[in-house]
Motif scaffolding. Structure first.
Motif, PDB file in Angstrom:
ATOM      1  N   ALA A 188       0.860  -1.171  -0.066  1.00  0.00           N
ATOM      2  CA  ALA A 188       0.039  -0.089   0.035  1.00  0.00           C
ATOM      3  C   ALA A 188       0.673   1.138  -0.039  1.00  0.00           C
ATOM      4  N   THR A 189       2.249   1.125   0.853  1.00  0.00           N
ATOM      5  CA  THR A 189       2.857   2.466   0.650  1.00  0.00           C
ATOM      6  C   THR A 189       3.688   2.591  -0.456  1.00  0.00           C
ATOM      7  N   VAL A 190       3.858   1.366  -1.002  1.00  0.00           N
ATOM      8  CA  VAL A 190       4.425   1.380  -2.469  1.00  0.00           C
ATOM      9  C   VAL A 190       3.582   1.960  -3.458  1.00  0.00           C
ATOM     10  N   SER A 191       2.367   1.796  -3.266  1.00  0.00           N
ATOM     11  CA  SER A 191       1.203   2.014  -4.259  1.00  0.00           C
ATOM     12  C   SER A 191       1.215   3.704  -4.198  1.00  0.00           C
ATOM     13  N   ARG A 192       1.290   4.232  -2.920  1.00  0.00           N
ATOM     14  CA  ARG A 192       1.162   5.374  -2.844  1.00  0.00           C
ATOM     15  C   ARG A 192       2.264   6.388  -3.471  1.00  0.00           C
ATOM     16  N   MET A 193       3.412   5.632  -3.218  1.00  0.00           N
ATOM     17  CA  MET A 193       4.772   6.311  -3.657  1.00  0.00           C
ATOM     18  C   MET A 193       4.805   6.228  -5.060  1.00  0.00           C
ATOM     19  N   ARG A 194       4.168   5.172  -5.758  1.00  0.00           N
ATOM     20  CA  ARG A 194       4.376   5.100  -7.194  1.00  0.00           C
ATOM     21  C   ARG A 194       3.274   6.079  -7.819  1.00  0.00           C
ATOM     22  N   SER A 195       2.165   6.582  -7.105  1.00  0.00           N
ATOM     23  CA  SER A 195       1.195   7.395  -7.550  1.00  0.00           C
ATOM     24  C   SER A 195       1.613   8.774  -7.479  1.00  0.00           C
TER      25      SER A 195
END
Length: 125
Positions: A43-50
């Motif tokens: 989830a944190t990676v998803s926020r970082m990628r977006s």
């Protein structure tokens, strides 16, 4: 002066986070895979990628991100900027490393070992 340092760190974090998102895209890493490498939740990676989150410059995840960028740059040179060749190299068992680099990079020790291996071959190439 303190604001300047904080601004510089924030900028570094933004640049590194964007670079890691790009590497994940080029190498076909899922959020879970990039998270495993960086020590973050998917989830944190998803926020970082977006673009909604950036790595904390004081964190181990930031350090791991810098090492992943080092690996990307080293492989990019060795593989002649062929991302497909880099993906295949990562996914293929390496006799010298006694494992697939893709598996090794999920630990910090393994990530550093793969970086050192690539750097050593780049110097002798």
């Amino acid at each position: 002066m303190a604001n300047r340092t904080a601004d510089a760190q924030r900028f570094e974090a933004q640049v590194l986070s964007k670079a890691l998102a790009r590497i994940a895209h080029l190498w076909g890493f899922s959020n879970a895979k990039l998270g495993a490498v960086l020590g973050l939740s998917p989830a944190t990676v998803s926020r970082m990628r977006s673009g909604w989150a950036v790595l904390d410059p004081a964190s181990k995840s930031f350090e791991a991100g810098q090492s992943l960028l080092r690996l990307f740059r080293g492989l990019d040179v060795l593989m002649g900027s062929d991302d497909g060749a880099s993906r295949r190299w990562l996914a293929t068992r390496n006799v010298d490393l006694d494992a697939r680099p893709l598996d090794l990079i999920e630990t910090f020790r393994g990530l550093i070992a793969v970086c050192d291996y690539v750097d050593a071959h780049r110097v002798h190439a």
